[in-house]
Design an enzyme around this catalytic site. Structure first.
Site, PDB file in Angstrom:
ATOM      1  N   ASP A 142      -9.932  -4.563  -4.485  1.00  0.00           N
ATOM      2  CA  ASP A 142      -9.344  -3.585  -3.561  1.00  0.00           C
ATOM      3  C   ASP A 142     -10.232  -2.344  -3.521  1.00  0.00           C
ATOM      4  O   ASP A 142     -10.352  -1.627  -4.519  1.00  0.00           O
ATOM      5  CB  ASP A 142      -7.930  -3.219  -4.031  1.00  0.00           C
TER       6      ASP A 142
ATOM      7  N   SER B 292       0.832  -1.201   0.000  1.00  0.00           N
ATOM      8  CA  SER B 292       0.000   0.000   0.000  1.00  0.00           C
ATOM      9  C   SER B 292       0.869   1.255   0.000  1.00  0.00           C
ATOM     10  O   SER B 292       1.663   1.451  -0.917  1.00  0.00           O
ATOM     11  CB  SER B 292      -0.961  -0.039   1.193  1.00  0.00           C
TER      12      SER B 292
ATOM     13  N   HIS C 228      -7.623  -5.398  -0.463  1.00  0.00           N
ATOM     14  CA  HIS C 228      -6.507  -4.482  -0.258  1.00  0.00           C
ATOM     15  C   HIS C 228      -5.376  -5.077   0.572  1.00  0.00           C
ATOM     16  O   HIS C 228      -4.201  -4.921   0.233  1.00  0.00           O
ATOM     17  CB  HIS C 228      -6.992  -3.184   0.406  1.00  0.00           C
TER      18      HIS C 228
END
Length: 289
Positions: A233, A136, A263
């Site tokens: 996601d 991320s 995610h």
């Protein structure tokens, strides 16, 4: 494409791990880490001390960079330690300032602050060539670190890479919503990735983050790049990984999209894919040498 990548990476793992080590690595990764490195702290003049865990071993080493508000104790970080330990490769994971066991105030952190943390750890604790693995926001920091330390960065693995995401997502909001956020001084972002169900980002954070955006021009990274993203996601759109792939100058870029991936990418099959991808890169890099 994901299935093909899994088959290819599994062959690499089979070649590198003899005497039944393959089944051992697989079972340990799926069952959880049985032996952890010891948490340590590194002091920095005029900056918060950082908590880290390190396994010494051969090159290339692997460095894991967690996401916004996350820490070095997540499932992916621990599974990668077990994997690196089993193959004798060096591994480093740590908490950014204001995160986890590190000192500092989370709300005072910025992309620039955490980039500085990453570069410090690479300079001080990561010996020799490294494979950076960023999750991320860690994927954004991974790219920034690769630009700043090309001599140390030999390959990249982005997981749900969030390059420029805070900035670009805010700019897509309706103008009246942006105005309301600017008046309040904060932007509240719904998410399923933490217990609170939201992130709160200050306008100062967003303004500082603009200084580190990289998707508006070619990205001067030439090492192998692997980008893994889930189509489900809901926090960071998968097309950001596509944009990264289009911008980096490297001729060796692969994108793996997981149809049911979310995610966090923390399901067993997600972690297996990440591990196999890293193993394939290790095999590639050691073959090149």
């Amino acid at each position: 494409m994901a299935a093909a990548a899994l088959r290819h990476c599994w062959r690499g793992l089979s070649q590198n791990s003899g005497n039944g080590a393959v089944s051992t690595v697989r079972s340990k990764i799926l069952e959880g880490v049985r032996q952890k490195s010891t948490i340590q702290y590194i002091l920095r003049p005029d900056h918060p001390k950082l908590a880290y865990r390190r396994v010494k071993g051969k090159s290339p080493g692997v460095v894991f960079l967690p996401g916004y508000g996350s820490n070095m104790s997540g499932q992916k970080a621990e599974a990668l330690e077990e994997f690196c330990r089993s193959l004798g490769h060096a591994y480093l994971r740590f908490d950014y300032s204001g995160h986890g066991a590190s000192e500092g105030v989370f709300s005072e952190g910025t992309i620039g602050t955490w980039k500085r943390d990453v570069l410090f750890m690479l300079d001080e604790l990561a010996e020799g060539p490294q494979i950076l693995v960023g999750s991320s926001m860690g994927g954004w920091l991974m790219l920034l670190a690769a630009i700043a330390r090309p001599e140390k960065t030999k390959a990249l693995v982005g997981i749900s890479t969030a390059a420029d995401h805070f900035v670009t997502a805010f700019k897509t909001l309706p103008i009246e919503v942006r105005k309301e956020c600017e008046d309040k001084g904060v932007w509240t972002i719904p998410t399923r990735s933490n217990e609170e169900g939201m992130y709160t980002v200050s306008m100062d954070f967003l303004r500082e983050a603009e200084n580190h955006c990289i998707l508006q021009s070619p990205i001067p990274i030439t090492c192998p790049v692997r980008l893994i993203h889930g189509l489900k996601d809901e926090d960071v759109p998968w097309h950001i990984s596509m944009q990264v792939a289009e911008r980096v100058l490297s001729p060796d870029v692969d994108i793996i999209l997981r149809r049911h991936g979310q995610h966090r990418m923390a399901e067993k099959d997600d972690i297996k894919l990440i591990v196999y991808t890293i193993d394939d890169l290790i095999d590639k890099l050691t073959t090149m040498v």
